[in-house]
Write a protein that holds these residues in place. Structure first.
Motif, short mmCIF file in Angstrom:
data_model
loop_
_atom_site.label_atom_id
_atom_site.label_comp_id
_atom_site.label_asym_id
_atom_site.label_seq_id
_atom_site.Cartn_x
_atom_site.Cartn_y
_atom_site.Cartn_z
N ILE A 19 -3.20 13.70 -6.22
CA ILE A 19 -3.51 14.03 -4.83
C ILE A 19 -4.77 13.30 -4.37
N ALA A 20 -5.79 13.26 -5.21
CA ALA A 20 -7.03 12.59 -4.81
C ALA A 20 -6.78 11.09 -4.61
N GLY A 21 -5.96 10.50 -5.49
CA GLY A 21 -5.64 9.09 -5.32
C GLY A 21 -4.85 8.84 -4.05
N MET A 22 -3.93 9.73 -3.75
CA MET A 22 -3.17 9.61 -2.50
C MET A 22 -4.10 9.71 -1.29
N GLN A 23 -5.06 10.63 -1.38
CA GLN A 23 -5.99 10.81 -0.27
C GLN A 23 -6.87 9.58 -0.07
N ARG A 24 -7.28 8.97 -1.17
CA ARG A 24 -8.10 7.76 -1.05
C ARG A 24 -7.30 6.62 -0.44
N LEU A 25 -6.02 6.51 -0.80
CA LEU A 25 -5.17 5.47 -0.21
C LEU A 25 -4.95 5.72 1.27
N LEU A 26 -4.80 6.99 1.67
CA LEU A 26 -4.67 7.30 3.10
C LEU A 26 -5.90 6.82 3.86
N GLY A 27 -7.07 7.04 3.26
CA GLY A 27 -8.30 6.57 3.91
C GLY A 27 -8.38 5.06 4.00
N LEU A 37 0.83 -1.21 0.00
CA LEU A 37 0.00 0.00 0.00
C LEU A 37 0.86 1.25 0.00
N LEU A 38 1.99 1.21 0.71
CA LEU A 38 2.91 2.35 0.69
C LEU A 38 3.49 2.55 -0.70
N ASP A 39 3.76 1.42 -1.41
CA ASP A 39 4.26 1.55 -2.78
C ASP A 39 3.22 2.24 -3.66
N GLN A 40 1.94 1.89 -3.48
CA GLN A 40 0.88 2.56 -4.24
C GLN A 40 0.81 4.04 -3.88
N LEU A 41 1.02 4.34 -2.60
CA LEU A 41 0.99 5.73 -2.14
C LEU A 41 2.11 6.53 -2.80
N VAL A 42 3.29 5.91 -2.89
CA VAL A 42 4.42 6.58 -3.53
C VAL A 42 4.12 6.83 -5.01
N ASN A 43 3.53 5.84 -5.68
CA ASN A 43 3.19 6.01 -7.10
C ASN A 43 2.21 7.16 -7.29
N ALA A 44 1.21 7.25 -6.40
CA ALA A 44 0.23 8.33 -6.50
C ALA A 44 0.90 9.68 -6.31
N MET A 45 1.82 9.76 -5.35
CA MET A 45 2.51 11.04 -5.10
C MET A 45 3.44 11.38 -6.26
N ASP A 46 4.14 10.38 -6.81
CA ASP A 46 5.06 10.64 -7.92
C ASP A 46 4.32 11.14 -9.15
N SER A 47 3.07 10.71 -9.33
CA SER A 47 2.27 11.16 -10.47
C SER A 47 1.40 12.36 -10.12
N GLN A 63 -12.45 20.43 -11.43
CA GLN A 63 -12.03 19.70 -12.64
C GLN A 63 -13.04 18.62 -13.02
N ASN A 64 -13.56 17.91 -12.00
CA ASN A 64 -14.43 16.76 -12.27
C ASN A 64 -15.90 17.14 -12.30
N GLY A 65 -16.24 18.30 -11.76
CA GLY A 65 -17.64 18.68 -11.69
C GLY A 65 -18.43 17.86 -10.72
N THR A 66 -17.76 17.18 -9.80
CA THR A 66 -18.44 16.33 -8.81
C THR A 66 -17.91 16.65 -7.43
N GLU A 67 -18.60 16.13 -6.45
CA GLU A 67 -18.12 16.28 -5.09
C GLU A 67 -16.84 15.46 -4.91
N PRO A 68 -15.86 15.99 -4.23
CA PRO A 68 -14.61 15.24 -4.03
C PRO A 68 -14.84 14.03 -3.14
N SER A 69 -14.03 13.02 -3.37
CA SER A 69 -14.14 11.79 -2.57
C SER A 69 -13.34 11.98 -1.29
N ILE A 70 -13.98 12.51 -0.26
CA ILE A 70 -13.26 12.81 0.97
C ILE A 70 -13.55 11.77 2.04
N SER A 71 -14.27 10.70 1.70
CA SER A 71 -14.50 9.63 2.66
C SER A 71 -13.85 8.37 2.15
N PRO A 72 -13.37 7.50 3.06
CA PRO A 72 -12.76 6.24 2.62
C PRO A 72 -13.81 5.34 2.01
#
Length: 658
Positions: free
Chosen positions: A608-616, A595-605, A638-647
């Motif tokens: 931010i939203a993907g990183m936040q979802r992984l944190l959750g 999961l940390l590897d996925q977190l690093v990939n999200a941060m490297d790219s 950008q997406n015209g939708t509510e942000p995914s702020i819940s896990p």
């Protein structure tokens, strides 16, 4: 120009200039005393004429050299006491014999013989009186000028020394002393009366008191807090004494009287350190502190020095902060033998640098204090916050394990408990990294014991609410408060650092230690206290004429109303009364590291939203709240939708079962 400014300018003159002024003043007094003697003898004011000028010249010619020889001009006016008066009396005795011999026994035409007796008496009175008058003025006892009127709370040795220090500055006028000892009431100390605390309201109103100076360095916090509470309704400034050693060495200035800190209002005493625990992981060892230039890191370094390590490694990425703490500590150990300080520039995110440091120096104990800790700042820079707080911890811990470090202690925070912001989540994830590494090492023969110490807000750290409120009060307000119900735990930096060291010494691997922070403080009550103890009143609808308004500005991104120290409800006691041990859930290394590897990939790219979802997903207690930070607002735009702020739903289900 006020009297106060005139006195200040006079005091700032070179000593040779002040002596010359004293000589001129005494010469003038000699002439005036002769004129006054003629008036007393003849009963009329007449100008000096003829041989009468001989009496004037003889007075200055006899008196000034005698005063100089007697050391009258070497005495400092503000400290002139009985010694100076004795020197004056001896000089005047010789003067009287000479002056009386000339004008009384020998006689001078046109000068009545009684002038030889009257004038020396007048000269003694006028010279002695001028010294006393100047001393009283410098001492602040004369009702001259616009000096602030103060009372000293405490008539012990500290109070007496403080009064003397104030007298030496001429910047305040001490009206008297306040003391709880009933046997001292109505007594006089150094010319000032000692009053009962019950007289305070009348004294403040009648005398126009502007400040109370607390001179009780040995009083307990409970006692000081009780006194402060009695002073709050008076709406006068309250300041407290600096260290008693400053007084003992005569280094106190009025400017060193400090305003009350929140630790003066906490109402609980600091527990004495358990010296065995305190020294266990430090005495004679190589100790490394990351983030050594920060608020907590620097205090850890100060406390570590007290336990006498052989080498103290100071690691920080900020050059100036590292220089400042290294310079301070070097001055403290100048006379110490066997302690070495080593400043090392480097980031905990730089695994190669950390590996080099630990391989070369082989520390036995590491205190990991390097972190980004300001909630709004990390909320607006989430990738940098996670990189530093999570990956920096992982890099430092892995390097410590490779180098065979015996003890690795992470400095954590109460914001890691059910976090509502990225900073708290990153610190909880850093805890989970160490928990997973500790569990992974069981049975594998690793020598490194990983432990975490979690506590709340520390007083005096960068970003602390107290300096902010104090600055806002000095600027005339308003005090800005995010919510009227917000509460926080508080602890002094030295107390927190001592407890961190002792908690780390009790670790066997994987523990989360919790510091007893006492009762939480309601921040709006703290703001009201600070306003009242600054001598001002709160401006509100019910008091529109008040001095300082309190303005509610709304919670900041990720900010919580209440802080917690425990995720669960199962703390256990330890050998220290202020340290508890918690059992917190975590993911095993086999699950966490991918999961940390996925977190690093999200941060490297820069996802931010993907990183936040992984944190959750990794930290299921993470529930963002409050105003949306910029990056979530950007996602919504950008997406015209509510942000995914819940896990994700399955993560919330797992959390409810755990």
């Amino acid at each position: 120009m006020t009297f106060r400014r005139t006195m200040k300018r006079a005091l700032d003159l070179p000593r040779s200039t002040k002596r010359a002024l004293a000589l001129v003043m005494d010469a003038a007094i000699c002439g005036f005393s002769v004129w006054l003697a003629f008036y007393l003898r003849l009963g009329v004011w007449e100008p000096i004429t003829g041989n009468q000028w001989i009496a004037v010249g003889a007075a200055a010619t006899f008196a000034l050299p005698l005063f100089w020889i007697s050391g009258l001009y070497r005495a400092i006016f503000r400290y002139a006491g009985w010694g100076a008066m004795g020197a004056l009396a001896r000089a005047m005795l010789v003067y009287t014999l000479g002056y009386a011999s000339l004008f009384t026994f020998l006689g001078v035409a046109g000068v009545p013989r009684t002038i030889g007796i009257i004038q020396p008496i007048l000269l003694l009175i006028l010279i002695g009186g001028s010294r006393a008058l100047v001393r009283e003025a410098l001492d602040g006892r004369l009702p001259l000028g616009d000096l602030p009127k103060v009372l000293i709370y405490g008539a012990g040795s500290s109070g007496r020394q403080l009064a003397a220090a104030i007298a030496g500055t001429g910047e305040m006028r001490v009206i008297g002393f306040i003391d709880d000892d009933a046997t001292l009431h109505s007594s006089v100390l150094n010319g000032r009366r000692i009053f009962s605390p019950t007289k305070l309201p009348q004294l403040v109103q009648r005398q126009g008191i502007t400040d109370i100076l607390l001179a009780m360095p040995s009083a307990t916090r409970q006692r000081r807090n009780a006194i402060i509470e009695t002073l709050r309704p008076l709406n006068i400034g309250v300041r407290t004494l600096p260290g008693i050693m400053n007084l003992a060495h005569g280094r106190v200035e009025v400017g060193q009287l400090r305003e009350l800190e929140i630790e003066d209002l906490l109402g609980r005493d600091v527990a004495a350190a358990n010296q065995i625990l305190f020294a266990r992981n430090i005495l004679g060892k190589v100790v490394l502190v990351t983030g050594a230039g920060g608020s907590i890191g620097s205090e850890l370094c100060r406390q570590i020095l007290n336990a006498k390590p052989s080498v103290l490694l100071l690691v920080d990425i900020n050059e100036y902060s590292l220089y400042a703490i290294h310079h301070e500590l070097e001055s403290r150990i100048r006379d110490e033998v066997g302690i070495r300080l080593v400043p090392l520039l480097g980031s905990v995110r730089d695994a190669a640098r950390m590996r080099d440091i630990m391989t070369v120096w082989r520390p036995q104990t590491v205190y990991h204090a390097a972190a980004y800790k300001h909630v709004p700042m990390v909320e607006h820079n989430p990738i940098e916050g996670v990189r530093n707080n999570v990956l920096g911890t992982l890099a430092a811990a892995e390097c410590a394990r490779e180098a065979g470090v015996a003890n690795f202690v992470l400095i954590s925070t109460d914001k890691a408990v059910r976090p509502t912001n990225v900073m708290g989540t990153s610190k909880r994830l850093a805890e989970m990294v160490l928990q997973a590494m500790s569990a992974q090492d069981v049975g594998q023969g690793s020598r490194t014991r990983f432990s975490m110490v979690r506590f709340g807000n520390v007083l005096g750290s960068s970003g602390s609410v107290v300096p902010l409120f104090r600055r806002q009060i000095k600027e005339g307000g308003p005090i800005t408060l995010t919510h009227e119900d917000i509460t926080r735990y508080f602890m002094t930096i030295p107390e927190a650092a001592q407890l961190v060291i002792q908690a780390g010494a009790m670790g066997s691997g994987g523990e989360v230690f919790i510091l007893n922070m006492g009762e939480p403080v309601k921040i709006i009550d703290l703001a009201r206290k600070m306003i009242a103890l600054s001598g001002m009143t709160v401006r509100s609808d019910s008091n529109p004429e008040g001095d300082i308004a309190i303005e509610i500005v709304g919670l900041r991104p990720g900010e919580k109303l209440y802080e917690e120290l425990l995720i669960g409800d199962n703390p256990t006691e330890t050998a220290h009364p202020l340290i508890m041990k918690a059992t917190e859930h975590f993911l095993p290394a086999a699950t966490l590291m991918p999961l940390l590897d996925q977190l690093v990939n999200a941060m490297d790219s820069n996802d931010i939203a993907g990183m936040q979802r992984l944190l959750g997903e990794i930290v299921p207690e993470y529930t963002p709240s409050g105003e949306l930070p910029d990056w979530l607002e950007l996602e919504r735009a950008q997406n015209g939708t509510e942000p995914s702020i819940s896990p994700p739903e399955y993560v919330r289900d797992r959390a409810s079962v755990a």
